[in-house]
Design an enzyme around this catalytic site. Structure first.
Site, PDB file in Angstrom:
ATOM      1  N   ASN A 186       0.825  -1.221   0.000  1.00 15.41           N
ATOM      2  CA  ASN A 186       0.000   0.000   0.000  1.00 15.41           C
ATOM      3  C   ASN A 186       0.855   1.264   0.000  1.00 15.41           C
ATOM      4  O   ASN A 186       0.565   2.214  -0.719  1.00 15.41           O
ATOM      5  CB  ASN A 186      -0.950   0.007   1.198  1.00 15.41           C
ATOM      6  CG  ASN A 186      -2.050  -1.026   1.041  1.00 15.41           C
ATOM      7  OD1 ASN A 186      -2.685  -1.107   0.000  1.00 15.41           O
ATOM      8  ND2 ASN A 186      -2.252  -1.837   2.062  1.00 15.41           N
ATOM      9  N   HIS A 215       8.924   3.380   7.436  1.00 14.41           N
ATOM     10  CA  HIS A 215       8.971   3.713   6.010  1.00 14.41           C
ATOM     11  C   HIS A 215       9.826   4.959   5.834  1.00 14.41           C
ATOM     12  O   HIS A 215       9.539   6.002   6.445  1.00 14.41           O
ATOM     13  CB  HIS A 215       7.569   3.989   5.465  1.00 14.41           C
ATOM     14  CG  HIS A 215       6.630   2.836   5.630  1.00 14.41           C
ATOM     15  ND1 HIS A 215       6.793   1.647   4.947  1.00 14.41           N
ATOM     16  CD2 HIS A 215       5.548   2.679   6.412  1.00 14.41           C
ATOM     17  CE1 HIS A 215       5.825   0.810   5.290  1.00 14.41           C
ATOM     18  NE2 HIS A 215       5.062   1.407   6.185  1.00 14.41           N
TER      19      HIS A 215
HETATM   20  N1  LIG Z   1      -2.996   2.863   2.563  1.00 13.32           N
HETATM   21  C1  LIG Z   1      -2.294   2.434   3.628  1.00 13.32           C
HETATM   22  O1  LIG Z   1      -1.262   2.996   4.003  1.00 13.32           O
HETATM   23  C2  LIG Z   1      -2.817   1.260   4.399  1.00 13.32           C
HETATM   24  C3  LIG Z   1      -2.331   1.003   5.687  1.00 13.32           C
HETATM   25  C4  LIG Z   1      -2.862  -0.073   6.387  1.00 13.32           C
HETATM   26  C5  LIG Z   1      -3.817  -0.898   5.799  1.00 13.32           C
HETATM   27  N2  LIG Z   1      -4.217  -0.648   4.538  1.00 13.32           N
HETATM   28  C6  LIG Z   1      -5.211  -1.505   3.861  1.00 13.32           C
HETATM   29  O2  LIG Z   1      -6.515  -1.186   4.313  1.00 13.32           O
HETATM   30  C7  LIG Z   1      -7.355  -2.349   4.223  1.00 13.32           C
HETATM   31  C8  LIG Z   1      -8.076  -2.558   5.554  1.00 13.32           C
HETATM   32  O3  LIG Z   1      -7.130  -2.735   6.598  1.00 13.32           O
HETATM   33  P1  LIG Z   1      -7.605  -3.242   8.048  1.00 13.32           P
HETATM   34  O4  LIG Z   1      -6.471  -3.066   8.979  1.00 13.32           O
HETATM   35  O5  LIG Z   1      -8.902  -2.653   8.399  1.00 13.32           O
HETATM   36  O6  LIG Z   1      -7.790  -4.810   7.748  1.00 13.32           O
HETATM   37  P2  LIG Z   1      -8.739  -5.851   8.514  1.00 13.32           P
HETATM   38  O7  LIG Z   1      -8.207  -7.199   8.157  1.00 13.32           O
HETATM   39  O8  LIG Z   1      -8.869  -5.495   9.954  1.00 13.32           O
HETATM   40  O9  LIG Z   1     -10.162  -5.640   7.816  1.00 13.32           O
HETATM   41  C9  LIG Z   1     -10.434  -5.979   6.506  1.00 13.32           C
HETATM   42  C10 LIG Z   1     -11.895  -6.412   6.437  1.00 13.32           C
HETATM   43  O10 LIG Z   1     -12.257  -6.594   5.063  1.00 13.32           O
HETATM   44  C11 LIG Z   1     -13.007  -7.780   4.950  1.00 13.32           C
HETATM   45  N3  LIG Z   1     -12.891  -8.287   3.586  1.00 13.32           N
HETATM   46  C12 LIG Z   1     -11.915  -9.045   3.043  1.00 13.32           C
HETATM   47  N4  LIG Z   1     -12.167  -9.297   1.756  1.00 13.32           N
HETATM   48  C13 LIG Z   1     -13.340  -8.677   1.481  1.00 13.32           C
HETATM   49  C14 LIG Z   1     -14.136  -8.576   0.320  1.00 13.32           C
HETATM   50  N5  LIG Z   1     -13.782  -9.176  -0.828  1.00 13.32           N
HETATM   51  N6  LIG Z   1     -15.278  -7.855   0.375  1.00 13.32           N
HETATM   52  C15 LIG Z   1     -15.669  -7.249   1.541  1.00 13.32           C
HETATM   53  N7  LIG Z   1     -14.958  -7.325   2.677  1.00 13.32           N
HETATM   54  C16 LIG Z   1     -13.814  -8.026   2.639  1.00 13.32           C
HETATM   55  C17 LIG Z   1     -12.448  -8.714   6.010  1.00 13.32           C
HETATM   56  O11 LIG Z   1     -13.367  -9.746   6.373  1.00 13.32           O
HETATM   57  C18 LIG Z   1     -12.180  -7.745   7.146  1.00 13.32           C
HETATM   58  O12 LIG Z   1     -13.281  -7.604   8.011  1.00 13.32           O
HETATM   59  C19 LIG Z   1      -6.428  -3.504   3.820  1.00 13.32           C
HETATM   60  O13 LIG Z   1      -6.503  -3.737   2.428  1.00 13.32           O
HETATM   61  C20 LIG Z   1      -5.041  -2.984   4.174  1.00 13.32           C
HETATM   62  O14 LIG Z   1      -4.030  -3.557   3.371  1.00 13.32           O
HETATM   63  C21 LIG Z   1      -3.758   0.420   3.839  1.00 13.32           C
END
Ligand SMILES: NC(=O)c1ccc[n+]([C@@H]2O[C@H](COP(=O)([O-])OP(=O)(O)OC[C@H]3O[C@@H](n4cnc5c(N)ncnc54)[C@H](O)[C@@H]3O)[C@@H](O)[C@H]2O)c1
Length: 263
Positions: A186, A215
């Site tokens: 990401n 980072h």
């Molecule tokens: N941009 C950034 O800097 C950054 C930083 C951290 C996390 N992220 C991203 O943000 C997203 C969420 O992170 P988080 O910590 O809340 O993760 P998390 O694992 O706590 O939550 C993700 C949720 O999405 C659900 N999910 C998975 N696949 C799905 C689908 N196809 N449709 C609907 N729901 C689905 C899961 O069941 C879970 O409840 C992740 O993709 C993570 O990689 C981005």
């Protein structure tokens, strides 16, 4: 604004709770591949008690869509015919999914796409110098065990348990980083989208003695040099840096603020 959340895990729940407290928003739908997550989140909410809603209905009926699920949903979202409408906004956390679908991203002309800086500082300056960058390096240092299972680690039979000091385990371009570490992209993806610089050099360091996700960005060009270092503590979700959710929440607050700080 009618808001819908796709992905009710750590980030989605924090944002839903923030939105629930604000009179500017009305939560109308929650979506998650795991319906139990929707039920748990619904119970936490005080003002709105939205039910499970299909991805299509969330996109169709929301003025603000919050994607906090996985990079794998990005293609489906970008392809949805109800997305690209005026007065619609989408906040995307899984920016790794965007760089895998740049062609689809470019076709979106009306919907406003909000990409919070997430787990990294310095993107405001990087955006300002886009087009003037001669070299750009992202060095990510992670606890060694946080890299377990990554395709690059498996393919090269790297024994993370045997690493006993800070070790550079990968250096390559963005494409190679995406292929080798798809769950850790990401930050690299957001950096690419902010800089539009094709030649980003990505380094990944495994550190058995840290609990931080660090980072470091270094950009050099006609403007001088930019060095930004972010030392992240994990959140309640050990894979997600605490700053990532703070940044997402700030992006929501910015929408309703008349003073815009940073670019
Ligand atoms: N941009 C950034 O800097 C950054 C930083 C951290 C996390 N992220 C991203 O943000 C997203 C969420 O992170 P988080 O910590 O809340 O993760 P998390 O694992 O706590 O939550 C993700 C949720 O999405 C659900 N999910 C998975 N696949 C799905 C689908 N196809 N449709 C609907 N729901 C689905 C899961 O069941 C879970 O409840 C992740 O993709 C993570 O990689 C981005």
């Amino acid at each position: 604004m009618r808001a819908g959340i796709v992905g009710c895990g750590f980030i989605g729940s924090e944002i839903a709770n923030l939105i629930d407290k604000s009179k500017d928003f009305r939560l109308i739908g929650l979506n998650d591949i795991d319906e139990r997550k929707v039920k748990v989140l619904r119970k936490q909410l005080k003002r709105n008690k939205p039910k499970f809603m299909s991805l299509n209905d969330i996109i169709k009926k929301s003025d603000l869509i919050v994607e906090s699920a996985t990079k794998n949903v990005i293609k489906m979202i970008l392809k949805n015919k109800n997305l690209d409408k005026k007065n619609k906004k989408i906040l995307i956390m899984s920016t790794g999914g965007l760089i895998m679908n740049l062609g689809l991203l470019k076709k979106i002309k009306n919907c406003e796409i909000l990409l919070p800086s997430g787990a990294v500082a310095g993107l405001d300056a990087i955006k300002s110098v886009s087009g003037r960058i001669a070299s750009l390096t992202l060095t990510t240092t992670k606890p060694a065990k946080g890299l377990e299972g990554a395709p690059y680690i498996v393919k090269n039979s790297i024994e993370l348990k045997k690493i006993n000091k800070k070790t550079l385990i990968f250096e390559g371009n963005l494409k190679e980083a995406v292929a080798g570490f798809p769950k850790n992209i990401n930050v690299a993806a957001t950096l690419f989208l902010a800089s539009k610089f094709e030649g980003i050099n990505v380094k990944i360091i495994a550190d058995p003695n840290t609990k931080h996700n660090i980072h470091e960005i270094e950009a050099i060009g006609g403007f001088g040099a930019i060095r930004a270092s972010t030392i992240n503590l994990p959140s309640r979700n050990p894979k997600t840096s605490y700053l990532a959710v703070l940044s997402a929440m700030q992006a929501i607050k910015n929408m309703k603020s008349n003073i815009k700080i940073g670019n």
